[in-house]
Each structure stands twice: as structure tokens, then as C-alpha cells.
Design an enzyme around this catalytic site. Sequence first.
Site, PDB file in Angstrom:
ATOM      1  CD  GLU A  81      -3.017   1.064   2.211  1.00  0.00           C
ATOM      2  OE1 GLU A  81      -2.933   0.199   3.102  1.00  0.00           O
ATOM      3  OE2 GLU A  81      -3.988   1.842   2.091  1.00  0.00           O
TER       4      GLU A  81
ATOM      5  CD  GLU B 100      -8.393   1.803   4.760  1.00  0.00           C
ATOM      6  OE1 GLU B 100      -7.758   1.060   5.508  1.00  0.00           O
ATOM      7  OE2 GLU B 100      -7.870   2.405   3.812  1.00  0.00           O
TER       8      GLU B 100
HETATM    9 MN    MN Z   1      -5.849   2.093   2.992  1.00  0.00          MN
END
Ligand code: MN
Length: 297
Positions: free
Chosen positions: A154, A248
Site C-alpha cells: 500500500e 475503507e
Molecule cells: Mn488504505
Amino acid sequence: MGNNEQPNNLIGIHAGVWIGTWTPESTTYAVDRTVEAGFDLLEITASDVESIDTGLLSSELQRAGLKSTVSMGLAFDADVSSEDALVRARGVKRLETAVELAKAVDARTLAGVLYSALGKYPGPATDASRRNSVAAMRDVAQASRAAGIPVALEVVNRYETNQFNEVYGALKFIDEIGEDNVFVHLDTYHMNIEEAGFRAPIVAAGDRLGYVHIGESHRGYLGSGNVGWAELFRALDEIGYRGDITFESFSSAVVDPALSNTLAVWRNLWDDHVDLARHARQTIAAHIGAARATISG
Ligand code: MN
């Protein structure tokens, strides 16, 4: 492209919308709410991986017919980029546990900030920390390959790692790892801070994009912040992305002792996570549909 013969993206939701800790009761709660809100996939946050009852989680996911992602952000005392061998060893052990969890729940991806601590560093990454991080990711990639699980690193903003903060840095880092099952994981919340728009980084990643987090600029309701959603989803369609897309969001209404303070979740952006999740599912599906309907050549 807009090729309708290609399979649809799975749409996921991060467990942090539902729960702060993995008790037996909260595990069942997260799985049930995920299905009710219409999602295909639950992202399991393994920041506190030792607290997870793997057998229970696995059987609950199967019962509900849900797919999963396992994600992790390392703590500073278990940072694989550290120049302290003991700290590094703790990080390696935590990553091994994450790979084992991903195997046990048959995760589609192992994602997140696996390569450093998740948090603000006091200075830039050193050459040694980068070598340590790259070497650790090579080991994770090899361990995951045996289980057929791709790894997606990420890209997060400057306050949450010092290794890389935008897509070009991530691609260069992944080149150094040199394993073909390591991909880029982009997150719109972080893109809004660090990237030049929402199309360019998606196109730059291209077929090396392995996972996408959908988060608003303040991490609350989609469409109430600064993220350029139409631009983003058109870019995903342009590169023919058919991987998983996971919502998210964080609010002080749901507290994860291992994660909320690290992510600076100080504000209450929502109370009703059922409403938030339904809205997010509809918004994402609508954007995918609109992008596919656009004639983009
Ligand atoms: Mn994230």
C-alpha cells in the site's frame, strides 16, 4: 475499454467500519453486516494478528460465502525496515503470522503497509532501512507465492511511512524486490494527499495495480470530500482493472486499539455504520457502472 465480457470487480469493506477488535462475537458481527450490506469481500485487519481466532474467522467467512483480504501495518517495535536486528526479527515474525492467516482464510490478497512501520518517522529512509525492507518483502512474496496469494504494497502518505509515498516510488521499490507476485495497492485517501490527480497514478500502475482502497479525503462518507471519484473510476476502467475494490472508513465511533491512534482517528465522521456501508456499496457500484458505460475508445 469498457469490455463487458471481463469479470466484475469484487467490492469489499474494511473490517474497521464494523469492529475494533476480533472477539468471537465481533467476528460474527463483522461477517454478518458485510453480507447484509451487499459486499463480496471482507478485509481483515491483522494489526493485532495474535488476537484473531483463525479457525472461527475462516468458518464464518465460508458460512457467509465471503471472500477476504488480509491487511497489516507493522508497529514501530516490529518494523522490518529497522536497523535494529531484534526489532526487524519481530517484524519478520509478524509478517509470517500474517501470511499464515492469509493462507488459513484463503485470502485473495495480502495487502497494506507490510514493508515498514505504519506511522510518522522522525527522518527519511536510510539506504540500510530500504535494503532491510526490500529483503523482508522478498521473503514475504516467496512465502505467499507457495500459497498462491499475491502481495500488494500500500502506498500511504508521508505521515504513515518514509519508504515511498506515491506510485512511482512504489513501482521502483517493487522492481527492487524483483518478485512477480508483488503489486501496488493504491488508496484514494492517500492519493488525495500525495499524487498528481487520480488518473495518472492508476495509469502509471497499469497491470501492476493489485488492490484498491476506496476512502474519502476525510475517511468518512463517499462523495462528501475532495476525492475525484469519476476520474478515478474512469481510470480504473481505462486500464481494465478487474481486481478487488475495498471501501475503507474510520470514525471515532469504532475504536481499534492497535490502529485508531496510528491513523489519527480523532473525529466522529459517522455513527451509523450500516447506513455508511450501504451508501458506500451503492456509490462504488454506480461509479463502476458509469465508467463502463462511458465510451472511452
Ligand atoms: Mn488504505
